[in-house]
Design an enzyme around this catalytic site. Structure first.
Site, PDB file in Angstrom:
ATOM      1  N   CYS A  65     -15.506  13.366  75.525  1.00 30.91           N
ATOM      2  CA  CYS A  65     -15.455  14.217  74.230  1.00 30.91           C
ATOM      3  C   CYS A  65     -16.863  15.041  74.527  1.00 30.91           C
ATOM      4  O   CYS A  65     -17.744  14.725  74.132  1.00 30.91           O
ATOM      5  CB  CYS A  65     -15.502  13.247  73.055  1.00 30.91           C
ATOM      6  SG  CYS A  65     -16.134  14.265  71.605  1.00 30.91           S
ATOM      7  N   CYS A  68     -19.121  15.032  71.173  1.00 29.07           N
ATOM      8  CA  CYS A  68     -19.696  13.930  71.535  1.00 29.07           C
ATOM      9  C   CYS A  68     -20.915  13.838  72.062  1.00 29.07           C
ATOM     10  O   CYS A  68     -22.116  13.325  71.564  1.00 29.07           O
ATOM     11  CB  CYS A  68     -18.815  12.676  71.790  1.00 29.07           C
ATOM     12  SG  CYS A  68     -17.418  12.390  70.923  1.00 29.07           S
TER      13      CYS A  68
END
Length: 143
Positions: A65, A68
């Protein structure tokens, strides 16, 4: 359960912090509060996060991600600024699908604030360090 090495925000000394402890970590050199940043998985999440006497900022993230990876350093900055006040627990949802289901994670990163075993705030998506700190402080004050 593992420990992690973090640097003291006051003097720069590197300190090993445990995943779970009864108190709050302090620098071995200057005795200032150090950022409490640890990793947790399904097996130790209860002990590391839910039974923590310190409020916990949980980062439910995934290595694939992009947001993230962007929010990770911002969360670590907030943990440093709020050392002694909050514990940052990072959970890789790829390694903890049970926690992903339990917290109904539909987007990553998903951030939770847990106090005394109860989720008191929840937010999905990345944000700036200033926005994250404001969110954490507001959640801790309102609960």
């Amino acid at each position: 359960m593992s420990s992690r090495i973090v640097s003291c925000v006051q003097c720069g000394q590197r300190n090993r912090v445990p995943a779970a402890a009864s108190g709050k970590p302090v620098c071995g050199k200057c005795r200032a509060a150090v950022p409490w940043i640890v990793d947790a998985g399904e097996a130790d999440f209860g002990e590391v996060a839910e039974r923590s006497a310190t409020p916990v900022l949980v980062d439910l993230w995934a290595p694939w991600c992009g947001p993230c990876r962007m929010v990770g350093p911002a969360l670590e900055q907030v943990a440093g600024e709020l050392a002694g006040t909050v514990k940052l627990v990072k959970v890789n949802i790829d390694d903890a699908p049970g926690l992903q289901r339990r917290f109904d994670v539909r987007a990553v990163p998903t951030l939770l604030i847990v106090r005394d075993g109860t989720v008191i705030a929840r937010q999905a998506g990345a944000a700036s360090p200033a926005a994250l700190r404001s969110w954490v402080e507001a959640a801790l004050q309102s609960a």
